[in-house]
Enzyme design. Structure first.
Site, mmCIF file in Angstrom:
data_model
loop_
_atom_site.group_PDB
_atom_site.id
_atom_site.type_symbol
_atom_site.label_atom_id
_atom_site.label_comp_id
_atom_site.label_asym_id
_atom_site.label_seq_id
_atom_site.Cartn_x
_atom_site.Cartn_y
_atom_site.Cartn_z
ATOM 1 N N LYS A 202 0.839 -1.196 0.000
ATOM 2 C CA LYS A 202 0.000 0.000 0.000
ATOM 3 C C LYS A 202 0.877 1.250 0.000
ATOM 4 O O LYS A 202 0.680 2.170 -0.772
ATOM 5 C CB LYS A 202 -0.930 -0.024 1.217
ATOM 6 C CG LYS A 202 -1.854 1.163 1.304
ATOM 7 C CD LYS A 202 -2.852 1.029 2.436
ATOM 8 C CE LYS A 202 -3.670 2.317 2.527
ATOM 9 N NZ LYS A 202 -4.649 2.284 3.613
ATOM 10 N N GLU A 208 10.563 -4.623 4.408
ATOM 11 C CA GLU A 208 10.677 -6.013 3.946
ATOM 12 C C GLU A 208 10.363 -6.104 2.452
ATOM 13 O O GLU A 208 11.095 -6.719 1.672
ATOM 14 C CB GLU A 208 9.691 -6.913 4.719
ATOM 15 C CG GLU A 208 9.999 -7.087 6.194
ATOM 16 C CD GLU A 208 9.368 -6.006 7.067
ATOM 17 O OE1 GLU A 208 9.016 -4.916 6.554
ATOM 18 O OE2 GLU A 208 9.230 -6.256 8.276
ATOM 19 N N GLY A 265 -4.739 -2.175 5.039
ATOM 20 C CA GLY A 265 -3.947 -3.318 4.585
ATOM 21 C C GLY A 265 -4.620 -4.655 4.874
ATOM 22 O O GLY A 265 -4.735 -5.514 4.003
ATOM 23 N N ARG A 266 -5.095 -4.827 6.103
ATOM 24 C CA ARG A 266 -5.664 -6.134 6.479
ATOM 25 C C ARG A 266 -7.077 -6.327 5.970
ATOM 26 O O ARG A 266 -7.686 -7.372 6.196
ATOM 27 C CB ARG A 266 -5.582 -6.311 7.996
ATOM 28 C CG ARG A 266 -6.192 -5.175 8.800
ATOM 29 C CD ARG A 266 -5.784 -5.259 10.262
ATOM 30 N NE ARG A 266 -6.268 -4.130 11.048
ATOM 31 C CZ ARG A 266 -5.623 -2.987 11.207
ATOM 32 N NH1 ARG A 266 -4.469 -2.778 10.583
ATOM 33 N NH2 ARG A 266 -6.132 -2.027 11.959
ATOM 34 N N GLU A 351 -4.400 -7.048 14.856
ATOM 35 C CA GLU A 351 -3.966 -5.691 14.501
ATOM 36 C C GLU A 351 -5.142 -4.721 14.658
ATOM 37 O O GLU A 351 -4.957 -3.557 14.976
ATOM 38 C CB GLU A 351 -3.419 -5.668 13.062
ATOM 39 C CG GLU A 351 -2.428 -4.544 12.827
ATOM 40 C CD GLU A 351 -1.610 -4.710 11.533
ATOM 41 O OE1 GLU A 351 -0.386 -4.920 11.609
ATOM 42 O OE2 GLU A 351 -2.212 -4.613 10.457
ATOM 43 N N HIS A 382 -3.968 -33.848 16.859
ATOM 44 C CA HIS A 382 -2.833 -34.675 17.262
ATOM 45 C C HIS A 382 -1.698 -33.817 17.794
ATOM 46 O O HIS A 382 -0.556 -34.277 17.870
ATOM 47 C CB HIS A 382 -2.384 -35.532 16.073
ATOM 48 C CG HIS A 382 -3.490 -36.421 15.599
ATOM 49 N ND1 HIS A 382 -3.744 -37.655 16.145
ATOM 50 C CD2 HIS A 382 -4.478 -36.212 14.689
ATOM 51 C CE1 HIS A 382 -4.804 -38.189 15.555
ATOM 52 N NE2 HIS A 382 -5.275 -37.327 14.671
ATOM 53 N N LYS A 503 9.422 -0.790 14.322
ATOM 54 C CA LYS A 503 9.975 -0.403 13.018
ATOM 55 C C LYS A 503 10.982 0.732 13.196
ATOM 56 O O LYS A 503 12.073 0.723 12.625
ATOM 57 C CB LYS A 503 8.863 0.087 12.087
ATOM 58 C CG LYS A 503 7.948 -0.974 11.533
ATOM 59 C CD LYS A 503 7.067 -0.319 10.472
ATOM 60 C CE LYS A 503 5.845 -1.130 10.133
ATOM 61 N NZ LYS A 503 4.914 -0.431 9.264
HETATM 62 O O1 F6P Z 1 2.621 -4.170 9.909
HETATM 63 C C1 F6P Z 1 2.027 -2.946 9.665
HETATM 64 C C2 F6P Z 1 1.464 -2.838 8.292
HETATM 65 O O2 F6P Z 1 1.240 -1.485 8.077
HETATM 66 C C3 F6P Z 1 0.194 -3.634 8.051
HETATM 67 O O3 F6P Z 1 -0.916 -3.028 8.582
HETATM 68 C C4 F6P Z 1 0.209 -3.733 6.569
HETATM 69 O O4 F6P Z 1 -0.694 -4.696 6.103
HETATM 70 C C5 F6P Z 1 1.654 -4.090 6.339
HETATM 71 O O5 F6P Z 1 2.360 -3.299 7.283
HETATM 72 C C6 F6P Z 1 2.182 -3.844 4.954
HETATM 73 O O6 F6P Z 1 2.065 -2.524 4.564
HETATM 74 P P1 F6P Z 1 2.237 -2.095 3.039
HETATM 75 O O7 F6P Z 1 1.145 -2.731 2.261
HETATM 76 O O8 F6P Z 1 2.178 -0.603 3.038
HETATM 77 O O9 F6P Z 1 3.579 -2.599 2.588
#
Ligand code: F6P
Length: 538
Positions: A202, A208, A265-266, A351, A382, A503
């Site tokens: 987003k 990452e 995002g979620r 979250e 199990h 972060k």
């Molecule tokens: O972990 C925090 C967060 O902002 C989530 O809410 C989101 O889904 C994820 O990082 C990834 O964010 P982006 O889509 O901006 O890379």
């Protein structure tokens, strides 16, 4: 909320409900009639929960007093319900049917949604038919989704969950972790000339994702003899951040699929973040997934509270978590394909509802969201079901099952799976008394060990089969459950400030691992940084 009359009455009732006798209540026809709700093709059975009907009425009254209806209406019409980020939370607009309209601040968001869906569909048709060619003119064989959190968990869960509907000629892979092992594993055996990366973020700034995307770009360029013009045929972006996408080197006009700030995002699997899912199951399947969500949205919007699946599920979780203070909920899909549903729900629920203050900044004063965990049945039986049955902690469970196999020749094995689901529901709720245990063969000596207390709070969610529509309904069911709970607590389920601090600190520590001078840390953290430094350079 804790100061309301309903809350005091519910707290008082908790003691009485603790003595709840499941064997009696599971045979009470009036209670069973009210606590099994059939809607939207789902049958949700709350009869194994530890509340009686007067308690449920009080929970419904609490929802009324806390203004759930108003919050839901405001959310669905595009109000700025995410006040700390100054945004609406309009993921339901992603599911508005073709030809529908929702005007927010003078913009018909439904028209924008459908324009983007059409672009996605055209692109997916091209890739799936082999018309989309890589830089060297070869069709795409593998899709690698790069993203994390909501930009990974939703599409990954759904691609796995809908395995029988996935185009087998496409090799679907997902990368999320900055751990280099994750990308290495995903790229194993792939050919840069037939691989397409879908970079989902987003913000297009997430550490990452951007680290993995940069490494993927290098891999594409290296795989094309150093030709950087190959990137545009092997990488597309899904984002709200046009400028960042352009800075990365992807042309937004041709290689970017967009969505909007009002999609969290979620809550984004129904947006362009679902591009990998659409590539896997095709545009028609993806639209069925959206249609399933829409059916649940409509049900949520219109059904009376005492027949409303998300509201009843929310009140059940709230009763177990906020009143009984049970720390966790196990979500147990009896479907191997749906094994990632618990991880998906972890982000959606934890979250959203892992909050300690209300929207106005004051403490909530009661327990909010629980730890969500789980595993596919029967594997979990199990592993950890021993604790669910006989441990000292109470873990409420949501069991999710599908009566019919997608493959008719596998129905006999599906029946075994479902028999196990029903058996777990019965064993967890009815249990086995000490007298019954003693009457078993050689029972006397081991009676206490073979006694099952029962009385565990269980919800059973049943559908006919696991297809795109059903999965859409399940996702929307839990999305709305989250909203109802937050409305009762008065919290904001759409922000996530709790992920920021780690972060920020990681950004400070990265150069420190490379030997630059250290910031002021506590002594223990400082020693930890020194230890990593020493170990990495020895
Ligand atoms: O972990 C925090 C967060 O902002 C989530 O809410 C989101 O889904 C994820 O990082 C990834 O964010 P982006 O889509 O901006 O890379």
């Amino acid at each position: 909320m804790a100061e309301t009359a309903e809350w005091s009455a519910l707290s008082a009732l908790a003691a009485a409900n603790r003595r709840h006798d499941p064997r009696a209540s599971l045979n009470d026809p009036e209670r069973c009639a009210r606590l099994v709700v059939d809607a939207c093709g789902l049958r949700i059975d709350f009869t194994r929960q530890l509340y009686d009907l007067p308690t449920l009425d009080l929970l419904l009254a609490l929802a009324r007093t806390q203004g759930v209806v108003g919050t839901v209406e405001n959310t669905l019409r595009g109000g700025q319900v995410n006040a700390t980020e100054g945004r609406a939370a309009l993921h339901t607009a992603l599911r508005i049917p073709p030809g529908g309209s929702l005007v927010v601040d003078g913009v018909d968001v439904a028209a924008d949604v459908h324009a983007e869906l059409d672009r996605m569909s055209a692109f997916c048709d091209e890739v799936r038919s082999g018309n989309w060619r890589g830089h060297n003119g070869v069709p795409v064989k593998a899709i690698v989704n790069i993203g994390i959190g909501g930009s990974n968990l939703g599409p990954k869960m759904a691609v796995e969950g809908l395995r029988p509907f996935v185009d087998e000629s496409l090799d679907m892979r997902f990368v999320s972790n900055v751990d280099p092992a994750d990308l290495d594993r995903a790229l194993k055996g792939l050919d840069p000339q037939t691989t397409l990366f879908v970079v989902c973020s987003k913000s297009f700034t997430t550490l990452e994702t951007m680290t993995n995307a940069a490494a993927a770009r290098e891999w594409v360029i290296a795989g094309h003899g150093g030709d950087s013009t190959a990137v545009s045929s092997h990488m597309v972006a899904v984002s709200t951040a046009r400028d960042q996408v352009a800075d990365f080197g992807i042309d937004p006009a041709t290689g970017m699929f967009g969505f909007w700030e009002w999609v969290g995002g979620r809550y984004s699997v129904g947006s362009a973040i679902g591009l990998s899912l659409m590539l896997a199951i095709g545009p028609t399947g993806f639209r069925e997934f959206l249609a399933g969500m829409r059916e649940m949205d409509e049900h949520f919007r219109t059904a009376p509270a005492d027949h409303n699946l998300p509201i009843l599920l929310a009140l059940t979780w709230l009763w177990n978590g906020s009143i009984f203070a049970h720390d966790s909920v196990a979500v147990l899909p009896y479907s191997s394909d749906l094994h990632l549903f618990p991880s998906y729900l972890q982000q959606l629920d934890m979250e959203s509802n892992g909050k300690r203050v209300r929207a106005d900044g004051t403490p909530v004063g009661v327990h909010t969201g629980p730890v969500v965990w789980g595993e596919a049945g029967t594997d979990g039986q199990h592993a950890f079901h021993q604790l669910l049955h006989q441990g000292t902690r109470v873990v409420p469970c949501d069991l999710i099952g599908f009566a019919k196999s997608i493959a008719p020749d596998q129905q006999a094995r599906q029946d075994l799976l479902m028999a196990n689901l029903v058996a777990q529901a019965e064993a967890l709720s009815v249990g086995r008394t000490e007298a019954e245990a003693a009457s078993l063969e050689d029972g006397e000596d081991l009676a206490s060990h073979r006694t099952f207390p029962g009385g565990k709070p269980v919800t059973v969610i049943l559908a006919q089969q696991l297809d795109p529509m059903t999965l859409g309904k399940l996702v929307a069911l839990y999305e709305h459950k989250v909203l109802v709970e937050a409305a009762i607590w008065g919290t904001n389920p759409f922000d996530q400030w709790g992920v920021e601090l780690g972060k920020e600190m990681a950004d400070v520590i990265v150069p420190e691992l490379h030997g630059s001078s250290k910031d002021a840390h506590d002594a223990s953290t400082s020693a930890l940084i020194d230890a990593v430094r020493a170990l990495r350079s020895n």
